[in-house]
Design a protein around this motif. Structure first.
Motif, PDB file in Angstrom:
ATOM      1  N   ILE A 205      36.017-100.849 -93.149  1.00 25.55           N
ATOM      2  CA  ILE A 205      35.660-100.375 -91.804  1.00 25.55           C
ATOM      3  C   ILE A 205      36.799-100.648 -90.830  1.00 25.55           C
ATOM      4  O   ILE A 205      37.172 -99.789 -90.013  1.00 25.55           O
ATOM      5  CB  ILE A 205      34.350-101.033 -91.341  1.00 25.55           C
ATOM      6  CG1 ILE A 205      33.180-100.558 -92.223  1.00 25.55           C
ATOM      7  CG2 ILE A 205      34.070-100.719 -89.882  1.00 25.55           C
ATOM      8  CD1 ILE A 205      31.862-101.243 -91.919  1.00 25.55           C
ATOM      9  N   GLU A 206      37.398-101.834 -90.907  1.00 24.96           N
ATOM     10  CA  GLU A 206      38.520-102.153 -90.035  1.00 24.96           C
ATOM     11  C   GLU A 206      39.729-101.281 -90.349  1.00 24.96           C
ATOM     12  O   GLU A 206      40.441-100.840 -89.436  1.00 24.96           O
ATOM     13  CB  GLU A 206      38.883-103.630 -90.175  1.00 24.96           C
ATOM     14  CG  GLU A 206      37.817-104.586 -89.667  1.00 24.96           C
ATOM     15  CD  GLU A 206      38.273-106.031 -89.718  1.00 24.96           C
ATOM     16  OE1 GLU A 206      39.440-106.261 -90.088  1.00 24.96           O
ATOM     17  OE2 GLU A 206      37.466-106.922 -89.400  1.00 24.96           O
ATOM     18  N   ASP A 207      39.945-100.997 -91.629  1.00 23.36           N
ATOM     19  CA  ASP A 207      41.060-100.132 -92.015  1.00 23.36           C
ATOM     20  C   ASP A 207      40.828 -98.713 -91.493  1.00 23.36           C
ATOM     21  O   ASP A 207      41.756 -98.062 -90.991  1.00 23.36           O
ATOM     22  CB  ASP A 207      41.212-100.129 -93.535  1.00 23.36           C
ATOM     23  CG  ASP A 207      42.518 -99.497 -93.981  1.00 23.36           C
ATOM     24  OD1 ASP A 207      43.129 -98.756 -93.202  1.00 23.36           O
ATOM     25  OD2 ASP A 207      42.932 -99.738 -95.135  1.00 23.36           O
ATOM     26  N   TYR A 208      39.617 -98.232 -91.610  1.00 19.36           N
ATOM     27  CA  TYR A 208      39.318 -96.882 -91.117  1.00 19.36           C
ATOM     28  C   TYR A 208      39.562 -96.793 -89.609  1.00 19.36           C
ATOM     29  O   TYR A 208      40.148 -95.817 -89.115  1.00 19.36           O
ATOM     30  CB  TYR A 208      37.877 -96.512 -91.441  1.00 19.36           C
ATOM     31  CG  TYR A 208      37.506 -95.120 -90.989  1.00 19.36           C
ATOM     32  CD1 TYR A 208      37.653 -94.024 -91.839  1.00 19.36           C
ATOM     33  CD2 TYR A 208      37.022 -94.883 -89.706  1.00 19.36           C
ATOM     34  CE1 TYR A 208      37.341 -92.743 -91.422  1.00 19.36           C
ATOM     35  CE2 TYR A 208      36.701 -93.604 -89.278  1.00 19.36           C
ATOM     36  CZ  TYR A 208      36.862 -92.541 -90.131  1.00 19.36           C
ATOM     37  OH  TYR A 208      36.553 -91.269 -89.720  1.00 19.36           O
ATOM     38  N   ARG A 209      39.109 -97.778 -88.867  1.00 12.90           N
ATOM     39  CA  ARG A 209      39.301 -97.762 -87.417  1.00 12.90           C
ATOM     40  C   ARG A 209      40.779 -97.819 -87.053  1.00 12.90           C
ATOM     41  O   ARG A 209      41.253 -97.100 -86.154  1.00 12.90           O
ATOM     42  CB  ARG A 209      38.558 -98.940 -86.792  1.00 12.90           C
ATOM     43  CG  ARG A 209      37.031 -98.831 -86.895  1.00 12.90           C
ATOM     44  CD  ARG A 209      36.376-100.137 -86.491  1.00 12.90           C
ATOM     45  NE  ARG A 209      34.911-100.020 -86.467  1.00 12.90           N
ATOM     46  CZ  ARG A 209      34.090-101.047 -86.273  1.00 12.90           C
ATOM     47  NH1 ARG A 209      34.586-102.271 -86.103  1.00 12.90           N
ATOM     48  NH2 ARG A 209      32.787-100.859 -86.252  1.00 12.90           N
ATOM     49  N   ARG A 210      41.523 -98.689 -87.735  1.00 20.93           N
ATOM     50  CA  ARG A 210      42.959 -98.797 -87.454  1.00 20.93           C
ATOM     51  C   ARG A 210      43.681 -97.498 -87.820  1.00 20.93           C
ATOM     52  O   ARG A 210      44.588 -97.052 -87.099  1.00 20.93           O
ATOM     53  CB  ARG A 210      43.543 -99.977 -88.228  1.00 20.93           C
ATOM     54  CG  ARG A 210      45.002-100.254 -87.913  1.00 20.93           C
ATOM     55  CD  ARG A 210      45.462-101.548 -88.554  1.00 20.93           C
ATOM     56  NE  ARG A 210      45.310-101.549 -89.998  1.00 20.93           N
ATOM     57  CZ  ARG A 210      44.405-102.273 -90.654  1.00 20.93           C
ATOM     58  NH1 ARG A 210      43.577-103.043 -89.996  1.00 20.93           N
ATOM     59  NH2 ARG A 210      44.331-102.222 -91.977  1.00 20.93           N
ATOM     60  N   LYS A 280      42.184-113.269 -87.332  1.00 18.22           N
ATOM     61  CA  LYS A 280      41.920-112.377 -86.214  1.00 18.22           C
ATOM     62  C   LYS A 280      41.545-111.006 -86.739  1.00 18.22           C
ATOM     63  O   LYS A 280      42.196-110.469 -87.624  1.00 18.22           O
ATOM     64  CB  LYS A 280      43.166-112.277 -85.338  1.00 18.22           C
ATOM     65  CG  LYS A 280      42.879-111.811 -83.924  1.00 18.22           C
ATOM     66  CD  LYS A 280      44.121-112.010 -83.073  1.00 18.22           C
ATOM     67  CE  LYS A 280      43.820-111.718 -81.616  1.00 18.22           C
ATOM     68  NZ  LYS A 280      44.997-111.953 -80.771  1.00 18.22           N
ATOM     69  N   SER A 281      40.478-110.416 -86.267  1.00 14.82           N
ATOM     70  CA  SER A 281      40.033-109.101 -86.711  1.00 14.82           C
ATOM     71  C   SER A 281      39.930-108.185 -85.511  1.00 14.82           C
ATOM     72  O   SER A 281      39.944-108.610 -84.351  1.00 14.82           O
ATOM     73  CB  SER A 281      38.687-109.195 -87.427  1.00 14.82           C
ATOM     74  OG  SER A 281      37.658-109.440 -86.522  1.00 14.82           O
ATOM     75  N   LEU A 282      39.795-106.895 -85.816  1.00 15.06           N
ATOM     76  CA  LEU A 282      39.692-105.914 -84.755  1.00 15.06           C
ATOM     77  C   LEU A 282      38.357-105.985 -84.035  1.00 15.06           C
ATOM     78  O   LEU A 282      38.178-105.366 -82.986  1.00 15.06           O
ATOM     79  CB  LEU A 282      39.898-104.509 -85.345  1.00 15.06           C
ATOM     80  CG  LEU A 282      41.277-104.267 -85.977  1.00 15.06           C
ATOM     81  CD1 LEU A 282      41.353-102.866 -86.543  1.00 15.06           C
ATOM     82  CD2 LEU A 282      42.385-104.492 -84.968  1.00 15.06           C
ATOM     83  N   GLU A 283      37.393-106.708 -84.635  1.00 15.88           N
ATOM     84  CA  GLU A 283      36.100-106.832 -83.989  1.00 15.88           C
ATOM     85  C   GLU A 283      36.236-107.557 -82.648  1.00 15.88           C
ATOM     86  O   GLU A 283      35.497-107.290 -81.701  1.00 15.88           O
ATOM     87  CB  GLU A 283      35.125-107.584 -84.896  1.00 15.88           C
ATOM     88  CG  GLU A 283      34.684-106.784 -86.130  1.00 15.88           C
ATOM     89  CD  GLU A 283      33.770-105.632 -85.768  1.00 15.88           C
ATOM     90  OE1 GLU A 283      33.185-105.664 -84.671  1.00 15.88           O
ATOM     91  OE2 GLU A 283      33.654-104.694 -86.578  1.00 15.88           O
TER      92      GLU A 283
END
Length: 719
Positions: A205-210, A280-283
Motif C-alpha cells: 500500500i505504501e509502495d502504491y501511494r509513493r 518512518k512510514s508514509l502513514e
C-alpha cells in the motif's frame, strides 16, 4: 530371468496353438484362416530382443518416461536404452495431474501425438518390466520420490525446487540476494509483494501511494513535453490542436496542491533513504483521509485526463525531483504514469488467473475475493512494466532455457537459443485486457490476431531469436543483444539460483530444465518475470517445433553423453557458472558431555586455631546461633572467645580440610544414527551423579562432619 521366461511362455503358447490346429483337422486340406488374439512373434525378432535386453540391463540402460516426450524417447532409444513403459492407468492418472501449479507443461491438443511403438520395442519393454529403471523423465516433480531412488538412478527433477519456480517463492527468495551477492534485485526483478502477509500488504500500500506520487510528477513532465512537441507542429495541425485545447478546457481541474503533496512525499522518501530511517512510514506524513483524497485526484489526472491547475509552474521542480529519484530507484524507468500492477496467483502457470489493475481499491478487492488463496498465501502483486521495448508497437516476452545439473557445486548451463512470444493486439494502456498485456502462448493461441497489428508479426505469434537480431540490426541496435540482453539474462539466472541454493535438496545424478521469461525495457535491459519448472516442449508452432526438439536433444548430450566423455558435444548449451564445491561433514551424532573443573576460593581465609571448648559445645553453640539468627555475634568476637577458653578444654582435633570440587562428567542420553544409514540405533546408558550428606555415627565423626561428593558407579544400581 523372469522377462526371458515370459517370452518363452508366449512362444510355447503359439506352438500349442499350432499343434491343436494340426490334430483337429479330420481331412487333409488347407485349414481355414483363424484369427488369433496374440500377435505373430518372429523367433528371430525375439532372439534379437533378448540380446538387446541383456546388453541394456548389463549397461544400466533402462528408462521410463511419464508424459508424451517423443524426442526424449527417440533420443534414448538411439543410444541403446530400452523403455520400461508405465502401466496405462498410471500414465493416464499422472498425465491428468500433470498440470501442477508450478509446472508449465501442457499436454493438451497442442502436444505432438505419440507414435505407436514397433513390435520389437514393445517386446523389449515387456522383457524389462521387472528390471530397475536407471533414467526417469517426468513432467511432475512429485511423480517420483527421490528418497526411494538408488544412487545410480537419474531423474530430471530436484526436490523442493518450488522455492524459486513459483511466483511467491521467487518473490521472497530474491530479497535474500544480499547474503550471496552485492547485486540489487530491484535492478532486474520488478518489485513484488505477497498480499496474504499483513506486513507485506501494508508495504505494498505504501509502495502504491509513493508510486502514484512519482507517476504524477512524470505526468506533469511528459505533458509539458507533449505540448512543446505540438507547438512545433502547430502550423501543420492547427485544427487538431484547437480541438485538444477545447477538450482540456471542458475537463475537470485538479488543484495544484496535489502536485505539492506528491513533491513532499517524494522528498520525505529520499530523506528516509539517505538517513536509513526504516521506522518512518508514509502513514505519518498523511492521514488515511488525505491519502484517499490524493489518490482520487491522481486517478482523475492519470486515468481520467483531468487538467492540473497551474501545472506549468511545477515542471522544473518535478524534473529535479525525478532526477534525484532516478539515482536511488532503479525501477523508475519502467513505472510509467498509470501505476499499473499485475496480480498473480502465486503458484499457477500458463497465465491462469492473472489480471492487471491500476486502482488500489480494485487490487485489494480482487485479492479478497478468494479466501482460499489468501489463507494459503498464494496472491502476489507485482509492478507492471508500463514502458517495455516494443516490436512494431506490439508487446512481447523472451523465453530462455537453462539447465541445472548440480546444486553443490551449483552448476548452470545456459541455452544459446531462445524465442519471442507476442500478444495478439497492439500495445496500449487504455485497456487492461489480457490479449494486450499477456504474452503466454496458452492464452494467445485462443485469440484472433488484430487486423491493426503489423504484418511482420506472424499469426502464430512467435519469433526466433535470429529474427529479433535482424530487427535490432534494422534499428541500429544489433550490438545490444550480445552486450546487454544476453549478459543480463545470464546474470539474472545465476542470482535467482543462488538465493534458492540452501532450500533445494541437492542430489547427485539429478538435473532439471527450466524456462525463464524475460521482458525488455526501452534500453533493452532484461527484467525477470518468472521461472517455470517443466517448461512446455509442445511443438505448437514452427518455432517451438524447431527449438524444443533441439533443447531436448542437447539436454541429453549434457546429462548422458558428457558423463561418458567430458569433451562430448553439448549442443547449444553453454556452461556459465560452476561454484566451488562446499564440503559437507558427515553427520555421526552428537555426544553431549557436561564437564567441570575444580574451583578454588580466590580469597585466603585466616586459619582457625584450636579451642579449649569441647567440640560438642562448640558445634552446639553454632547450632544455637544458627537456630536464632538474630543473636549471632560478630565473627571476631567468636574467635576471641575461643582463644580465652583455650586452657579450659582439651585440644580438639583439627577440622578436616574442605573438600574440593572434583571434575565431573555427566553423559546425557543421546540417540546416534548409525553411519551406514540403517535403522539401528545406539542408546547411551544413563549415568547418575548425586550429592549426598553423610550422616555422622560417632561423636568423632560428628565433629568432623562435612559434605562429601559421592559418585555412583554407572554399573551399580541406583537406589
Amino acid at each position: 530371468m523372469k522377462a526371458t521366461d515370459s517370452a518363452k511362455a508366449v512362444i510355447l503358447s503359439l506352438e500349442k496353438l499350432q499343434d491343436g490346429k494340426e490334430h483337429s483337422l479330420p481331412y487333409p486340406c488347407n485349414p481355414p484362416e483363424i484369427k488369433v488374439g496374440l500377435p505373430d512373434i518372429n523367433p528371430g525378432r525375439v532372439k534379437l530382443a533378448k540380446s538387446l535386453v541383456e546388453k541394456a540391463v548389463k549397461m544400466h540402460k533402462i528408462f521410463t518416461i511419464q508424459g508424451p516426450y517423443p524426442v526424449i524417447r527417440a533420443a534414448l532409444k538411439a543410444r541403446g536404452w530400452i523403455e520400461q513403459r508405465m502401466p496405462q492407468q498410471v500414465q493416464q492418472r499422472l498425465n491428468s495431474d500433470s498440470r501442477s501449479n508450478d509446472a508449465e507443461e501442457d499436454n493438451s491438443e497442442e502436444t505432438e501425438k505419440e507414435k505407436e511403438p514397433d513390435r520389437l520395442h514393445s517386446l523389449m519393454s515387456r522383457l524389462v518390466r521387472n528390471e530397475m529403471v536407471y533414467f526417469y523423465w517426468t513432467n511432475r516433480r512429485d511423480a517420483i520420490s527421490t528418497n526411494n531412488l538408488q544412487k545410480e538412478q537419474i531423474v530430471n527433477h530436484f526436490a523442493k525446487a518450488g522455492s524459486f519456480t513459483t511466483k511467491a517463492g521467487l518473490c521472497v527468495n530474491l530479497r535474500n540476494l544480499h547474503w550471496f551477492d552485492t547485486a540489487d534485485p530491484d535492478s532486474f526483478f520488478p518489485r513484488c509483494y505477497k498480499l496474504a502477509a499483513r506486513d507485506e500488504k501494508q508495504a505494498f500500500i505504501e509502495d502504491y501511494r509513493r508510486t502514484a506520487c512519482t507517476s504524477l510528477l512524470k505526468y506533469v513532465v511528459e505533458k509539458d513535453q507533449n505540448i512543446q512537441w505540438n507547438e512545433i507542429y502547430q502550423n501543420f495541425q492547427d485544427v487538431q490542436w484547437l480541438k485538444k485545447q477545447n477538450k482540456l478546457r471542458c475537463k475537470r481541474l485538479v488543484p495544484s496542491e496535489t502536485v505539492t503533496t506528491a513533491l513532499k512525499v517524494c522528498q520525505e522518501y529520499l530523506e528516509s533513504l539517505e538517513h536509513g530511517d526504516i521506522d518512518k512510514s508514509l502513514e505519518a506524513l498523511l492521514t488515511q483521509e488525505q491519502w484517499e483524497g490524493f489518490l482520487n485526484s491522481y486517478y482523475l489526472v492519470a486515468h481520467g485526463g483531468a487538467h492540473i491547475e497551474k501545472r506549468e509552474n511545477f515542471v522544473s521542480s518535478c524534473k529535479a525531483m525525478l532526477q534525484k529519484l532516478e539515482k536511488v530507484s532503479p525501477q523508475l524507468g519502467i513505472d510509467g504514469t498509470q501505476n499499473i500492477w499485475i496480480i498473480k496467483p502465486g503458484a499457477k502457470s500458463r497465465g491462469r488467473g492473472i489480471k492487471c489493475e491500476k486502482r488500489l481499491d480494485q487490487i485489494l478487492r480482487l485479492v479478497n475475493i478468494d479466501p482460499t488463496l489468501i489463507k494459503e498465501s498464494k496472491w502476489v502483486v507485482q509492478k507492471y512494466i508500463e514502458k517495455p521495448f516494443l516490436i512494431h508497437d506490439t508487446k512481447f516476452d523472451v523465453r530462455q532455457w537453462f539447465l541445472v545439473t548440480d546444486w553443490n557445486p551449483l552448476t548452470v548451463w545456459f541455452y544459446k537459443k531462445c524465442y519471442l512470444r507476442f500478444s495478439t493486439q497492439p500495445y496500449s494502456l487504455d485497456t487492461l485486457d489480457s490479449s494486450v498485456h499477456l504474452c503466454n502462448n496458452s492464452i494467445q493461441k485462443h485469440l484472433r490476431p488484430s487486423h491493426q497489428r503489423h504484418h511482420c508479426i506472424p499469426p502464430h505469434n512467435m519469433w526466433l531469436d535470429d529474427q529479433f537480431k535482424a530487427f535490432l540490426a534494422s534499428q541500429g541496435k544489433d550490438a545490444l543483444w550480445e552486450t546487454v540482453v544476453v549478459p543480463g539474462m545470464k546474470t539474472t539466472v545465476i542470482h535467482a539460483l543462488q538465493t534458492a541454493q540452501d532450500l533445494i535438496e541437492s542430489r547427485k545424478n539429478t538435473f532439471e530444465l527450466y524456462g525463464a521469461d524475460f521482458m525488455l525495457d526501452l534500453s533493452l535491459h532484461p527484467w525477470l518475470i518468472e521461472i517455470n519448472a517443466s517448461p512446455t516442449m509442445a511443438p505448437s508452432t514452427c518455432v517451438t517445433a524447431q527449438l524444443c526438439t533441439a533443447v531436448q536433444e542437447d539436454t541429453l548430450r549434457v546429462v548422458l553423453d558428457r558423463r561418458v566423455d567430458r569433451s562430448a558435444n553439448t549442443g547449444d548449451f553453454q556452461l556459465i557458472y560452476r561454484q566451488a564445491a562446499v564440503e559437507v561433514p558427515q553427520y555421526l551424532g552428537i555426544n553431549l558431555v557436561v564437564e567441570g573443573v575444580a574451583v578454588k576460593n580466590p580469597c585466603v581465609l585466616p586459619p582457625l586455631k584450636s579451642s579449649q571448648l569441647s567440640s560438642s559445645k562448640r558445634w552446639g553453640a553454632v547450632k544455637e546461633k544458627e537456630s536464632a539468627p538474630e543473636k549471632v555475634q560478630p565473627l571476631p568476637k567468636v574467635i576471641q572467645k575461643a582463644q580465652e577458653n583455650k586452657t579450659s578444654s582439651e585440644a580438639s582435633p583439627a577440622l578436616p580440610p574442605e573438600p574440593s570440587i572434583s571434575r565431573v562428567a555427566i553423559h546425557l542420553p543421546v540417540t546416534v544414527l548409525s553411519v551406514d544409514g540403517g535403522s539401528n540405533f545406539e542408546h547411551f546408558s544413563k549415568k547418575h551423579a548425586e550429592v549426598l550428606k553423610v550422616q555422622p555415627t560417632t561423636a568423632t565423626e560428628k565433629k568432623q562432619a562435612s559434605l562429601r561428593l559421592v559418585m555412583f558407579n554407572p554399573n551399580s544400581p541406583v537406589k
